[in-house]
Design a protein around this motif. Structure first.
Motif, PDB file in Angstrom:
ATOM      1  N   ILE A  17       4.188  -5.500  10.320  1.00 39.90           N
ATOM      2  CA  ILE A  17       3.343  -5.435  11.513  1.00 39.90           C
ATOM      3  C   ILE A  17       1.981  -4.856  11.154  1.00 39.90           C
ATOM      4  CG2 ILE A  17       3.060  -4.322  13.770  1.00 39.90           C
ATOM      5  CD1 ILE A  17       6.180  -4.631  14.036  1.00 39.90           C
ATOM      6  N   ALA A  18       1.964  -3.808  10.349  1.00 40.36           N
ATOM      7  CA  ALA A  18       0.690  -3.220   9.916  1.00 40.36           C
ATOM      8  C   ALA A  18      -0.126  -4.240   9.121  1.00 40.36           C
ATOM      9  CB  ALA A  18       0.946  -1.960   9.090  1.00 40.36           C
ATOM     10  N   GLU A  19       0.522  -4.967   8.235  1.00 39.61           N
ATOM     11  CA  GLU A  19      -0.168  -5.982   7.437  1.00 39.61           C
ATOM     12  C   GLU A  19      -0.748  -7.084   8.322  1.00 39.61           C
ATOM     13  OE1 GLU A  19       0.758  -9.021   3.716  1.00 39.61           O
ATOM     14  OE2 GLU A  19       2.427  -8.101   4.791  1.00 39.61           O
ATOM     15  N   THR A  20       0.028  -7.541   9.291  1.00 36.57           N
ATOM     16  CA  THR A  20      -0.439  -8.579  10.208  1.00 36.57           C
ATOM     17  C   THR A  20      -1.632  -8.085  11.011  1.00 36.57           C
ATOM     18  OG1 THR A  20       1.784  -9.505  10.376  1.00 36.57           O
ATOM     19  CG2 THR A  20       0.243 -10.080  12.129  1.00 36.57           C
ATOM     20  N   ALA A  21      -1.545  -6.884  11.545  1.00 34.49           N
ATOM     21  CA  ALA A  21      -2.633  -6.331  12.350  1.00 34.49           C
ATOM     22  C   ALA A  21      -3.908  -6.178  11.517  1.00 34.49           C
ATOM     23  CB  ALA A  21      -2.212  -4.989  12.959  1.00 34.49           C
ATOM     24  N   LEU A  22      -3.771  -5.717  10.280  1.00 32.90           N
ATOM     25  CA  LEU A  22      -4.944  -5.528   9.431  1.00 32.90           C
ATOM     26  C   LEU A  22      -5.670  -6.834   9.140  1.00 32.90           C
ATOM     27  CD1 LEU A  22      -4.045  -2.777   6.839  1.00 32.90           C
ATOM     28  CD2 LEU A  22      -5.941  -2.805   8.460  1.00 32.90           C
ATOM     29  N   GLN A  23      -4.963  -7.939   9.155  1.00 23.92           N
ATOM     30  CA  GLN A  23      -5.603  -9.236   8.919  1.00 23.92           C
ATOM     31  C   GLN A  23      -6.657  -9.527   9.974  1.00 23.92           C
ATOM     32  OE1 GLN A  23      -5.191 -11.345   6.227  1.00 23.92           O
ATOM     33  NE2 GLN A  23      -4.108  -9.540   5.479  1.00 23.92           N
ATOM     34  N   MET A  24      -6.540  -8.900  11.132  1.00 21.51           N
ATOM     35  CA  MET A  24      -7.470  -9.144  12.227  1.00 21.51           C
ATOM     36  C   MET A  24      -8.738  -8.296  12.139  1.00 21.51           C
ATOM     37  SD  MET A  24      -6.069 -11.426  13.809  1.00 21.51           S
ATOM     38  CE  MET A  24      -4.563 -12.193  14.293  1.00 21.51           C
ATOM     39  N   ALA A  25      -8.706  -7.214  11.367  1.00 18.04           N
ATOM     40  CA  ALA A  25      -9.848  -6.306  11.361  1.00 18.04           C
ATOM     41  C   ALA A  25     -10.352  -5.953   9.968  1.00 18.04           C
ATOM     42  CB  ALA A  25      -9.500  -5.035  12.114  1.00 18.04           C
ATOM     43  N   GLY A  26      -9.556  -6.204   8.957  1.00 10.20           N
ATOM     44  CA  GLY A  26      -9.978  -5.915   7.593  1.00 10.20           C
ATOM     45  C   GLY A  26     -10.315  -4.462   7.368  1.00 10.20           C
TER      46      GLY A  26
END
Length: 133
Positions: A17-26
């Motif tokens: 989930i953290a990895e997926t979320a980070l894809q949106m904000a870098g």
């Protein structure tokens, strides 16, 4: 910067989930996943949550916590009890769906929004519709 802490019963789920979320904000946001019990199995660990909170508090102005289930909320509240009062005031627990809430929260946080606004946007994920039938 507002940090996002994803608390799940599974380490793999929290990391994904953290990895997926980070894809949106870098690089514009900080998201950490913590999951599993002290032995690495399914569950939550107050100690691991506390350590993640301390790490994020050192880097961020505030933290929005997104727990997956009720006992993750209880473990998070227990971890908060070990923080100083000033630190506690910089942490909010969101009542939000964990994946959708994390994605929406990280996007909002990446724009420089306040702690309260990031929590509000995460909680608005309850109203998301995946299908329009």
């Amino acid at each position: 910067m507002i940090g996002i802490l994803v608390v799940c019963h599974s380490f793999k789920a929290s990391s994904g989930i953290a990895e997926t979320a980070l894809q949106m904000a870098g690089e514009k946001a900080r998201v950490v996943g913590v999951g599993g019990n002290e032995e690495g199995g399914i569950g939550t660990s107050t100690g691991r949550i506390y350590e993640a909170l301390l790490d994020l508090l050192n880097e961020c102005d505030g933290i929005v916590v997104l727990p997956d289930l009720g006992s993750a909320v209880l473990s998070t509240k227990a971890a908060l009890d070990f923080l100083e009062e000033e630190q506690k005031g910089r942490v909010l627990i969101a009542d939000a769906p964990v994946l959708e809430g994390a994605v929406m929260a990280v996007v909002e946080a990446s724009t420089g929004s306040s702690l309260e606004k990031v929590k509000q946007v995460a909680e608005e994920a309850h109203s998301l519709k995946k299908l329009r039938v």
